[in-house]
Enzyme design. Structure first.
Site, PDB file in Angstrom:
ATOM      1  N   GLY A 172      69.857  50.856  21.322  1.00  9.64           N
ATOM      2  CA  GLY A 172      70.358  50.834  22.445  1.00  9.64           C
ATOM      3  C   GLY A 172      71.629  49.466  22.496  1.00  9.64           C
TER       4      GLY A 172
ATOM      5  N   ARG B 151      65.845  57.699  18.694  1.00 13.06           N
ATOM      6  CA  ARG B 151      65.541  59.181  19.210  1.00 13.06           C
ATOM      7  C   ARG B 151      66.600  60.027  18.814  1.00 13.06           C
ATOM      8  NH1 ARG B 151      64.012  57.874  25.231  1.00 13.06           N
ATOM      9  NH2 ARG B 151      65.908  56.586  24.796  1.00 13.06           N
TER      10      ARG B 151
ATOM     11  N   ARG C 222      58.810  44.634  23.703  1.00 16.23           N
ATOM     12  CA  ARG C 222      57.398  44.379  24.494  1.00 16.23           C
ATOM     13  C   ARG C 222      56.459  44.470  23.561  1.00 16.23           C
ATOM     14  NH1 ARG C 222      60.447  43.015  28.100  1.00 16.23           N
ATOM     15  NH2 ARG C 222      60.870  43.840  30.067  1.00 16.23           N
TER      16      ARG C 222
ATOM     17  N   GLU D 156      50.383  39.384  27.439  1.00 11.60           N
ATOM     18  CA  GLU D 156      50.972  38.413  27.941  1.00 11.60           C
ATOM     19  C   GLU D 156      50.273  37.626  29.308  1.00 11.60           C
ATOM     20  OE1 GLU D 156      55.251  38.468  28.244  1.00 11.60           O
ATOM     21  OE2 GLU D 156      55.389  39.253  26.021  1.00 11.60           O
TER      22      GLU D 156
ATOM     23  N   HIS E 141      58.356  34.385  25.345  1.00 12.14           N
ATOM     24  CA  HIS E 141      59.196  35.580  25.907  1.00 12.14           C
ATOM     25  C   HIS E 141      60.443  34.842  26.603  1.00 12.14           C
ATOM     26  CE1 HIS E 141      58.758  39.734  28.108  1.00 12.14           C
ATOM     27  NE2 HIS E 141      60.291  39.465  27.821  1.00 12.14           N
TER      28      HIS E 141
HETATM   29  C1  DGY Z   1      63.860  41.860  30.116  1.00 17.27           C
HETATM   30  O1  DGY Z   1      64.766  41.506  30.919  1.00 17.27           O
HETATM   31  O2  DGY Z   1      63.163  42.923  30.074  1.00 17.27           O
HETATM   32  C2  DGY Z   1      63.607  40.929  29.139  1.00 17.27           C
HETATM   33  O3  DGY Z   1      62.438  41.126  28.510  1.00 17.27           O
HETATM   34  C3  DGY Z   1      63.495  39.606  29.923  1.00 17.27           C
HETATM   35  O4  DGY Z   1      63.892  38.697  29.025  1.00 17.27           O
END
Ligand code: DGY
Length: 324
Positions: free
Chosen positions: A155, A177, A239, A268, A286
């Site tokens: 993406g 995908r 993530r 987290e 993060h």
């Molecule tokens: C998001 O915007 O999803 C990021 O993980 C933040 O840093």
């Protein structure tokens, strides 16, 4: 009476000021709204919510928001929000794409370099007073130039990483995908791998840029890790739950892979105890999007979506509504 907006954590002040010019704004203290009950208790007073990715915006929270018109997440990822519930209770949802692409892509390259050239370990060695003599065999790493990068999720951010990696002399392979358009493939000289298995087996560095969904939960598991070359590096700035941390910690401790660079974690802010002690692993809290410029842009996008909805603009004119 003016509308009320809840920003769940202190964010860049110019964003708060922008919303304060129009609305009554409350800003939560750090971490308070990571608690579902606290959100349920407070949400009835607000017309708009600007939450962080660490806040669980569950069905119960949304149902309690009797006056709630919009949830504008302070993130591009929105796995913390129950979208179905938002739709059911007719609450708009917005995220913040595009503005963090460069920051996250740069940070990902930084992690790749830091792990492959062992920067953190080398600094510790120096500070521990062990650098007594220039060592021809000290801290031998691997160059990015000439290595193969496997991008999972091509993406915006995945593409941003691939562009930078190509400029550094890496070969690009990707799994998505579907194939990206042929012009982009040509620009990146990128090879499409139809299977994840094939991609990780071919990649010196595998980097994750997919959203967290039911399909991507533990996408990187014991089986996938076992297919990686023994000096392979895994980078995760997407993530945490996309990776089975127990399996990753095992692979790192047993040195069946070469290293990992992790900006996100399964639970987290907790760090898996075995990841804490894992060798060749760089862990950051993060922060891939954490430049002042980007965090301000993230906040401004979320604020614009709130203003759009609270002022009754047509949904098509409101930036970044995931669902009206
Ligand atoms: C998001 O915007 O999803 C990021 O993980 C933040 O840093």
């Amino acid at each position: 009476m003016s509308k009320r907006v809840l920003i769940t954590e202190p964010i860049i002040p110019s964003v708060i000021d922008k919303l304060k010019k129009r609305y009554q704004v409350d800003v939560g203290e750090r971490g308070t709204y990571n608690n579902e009950q606290k959100l349920i208790d407070d949400i009835p007073a607000y017309d708009a919510l600007l939450p962080m990715l660490s806040n669980p915006i569950t069905e119960k929270v949304i149902a309690a928001g009797a006056n709630l018109d919009i949830i504008a997440n302070h993130a591009v990822g929105y796995n913390n929000i129950d979208l179905e519930a938002a739709q059911k209770y007719d609450v708009a949802v917005a995220n913040t794409p595009d503005v963090l692409t460069d920051s996250c892509a740069e940070f990902t390259i930084g992690l790749m370099l830091a792990v492959s050239r062992r920067l953190v370990e080398a600094q510790k060695y120096l500070l521990d007073g062990k650098f007594n003599n220039w060592e021809p065999l000290g801290f031998l790493g691997k160059e990015l130039n000439g290595s193969t990068l496997g991008v999972i999720g091509m993406g915006r951010i995945g593409t941003g990483v691939a562009r930078r990696a190509k400029a550094l002399g890496m070969q690009i392979t990707y799994h998505n995908r579907s194939k990206v358009d042929s012009e982009l493939e040509k620009q990146l000289d990128a090879q499409y791998c139809s299977t994840l298995q094939e991609l990780v087996a071919e990649s010196d560095i595998t980097t994750l840029h997919c959203p967290l969904t039911e399909e991507t939960h533990h996408l990187i598991n014991e089986e996938i890790l076992s297919l990686m070359p023994e000096d392979a590096i895994l980078i995760n700035t997407s993530r945490g739950p996309v990776v089975d941390e127990e399996a990753l910690a095992h692979a790192l401790h047993n040195e069946t892979i070469g290293g990992a660079g992790l900006d996100v974690f399964e639970n987290e802010p907790d760090l898996h105890p075995k990841l804490k002690t894992a060798p060749n692993c760089i862990r950051t809290p993060h922060i891939a999007s954490a430049s002042h410029k980007t965090r301000e842009a993230i906040g401004m996008l979320a604020a614009d979506a709130i203003i759009g909805v609270l002022e009754g603009q047509p949904a098509s004119e409101i930036p970044n509504l995931i669902q009206p």
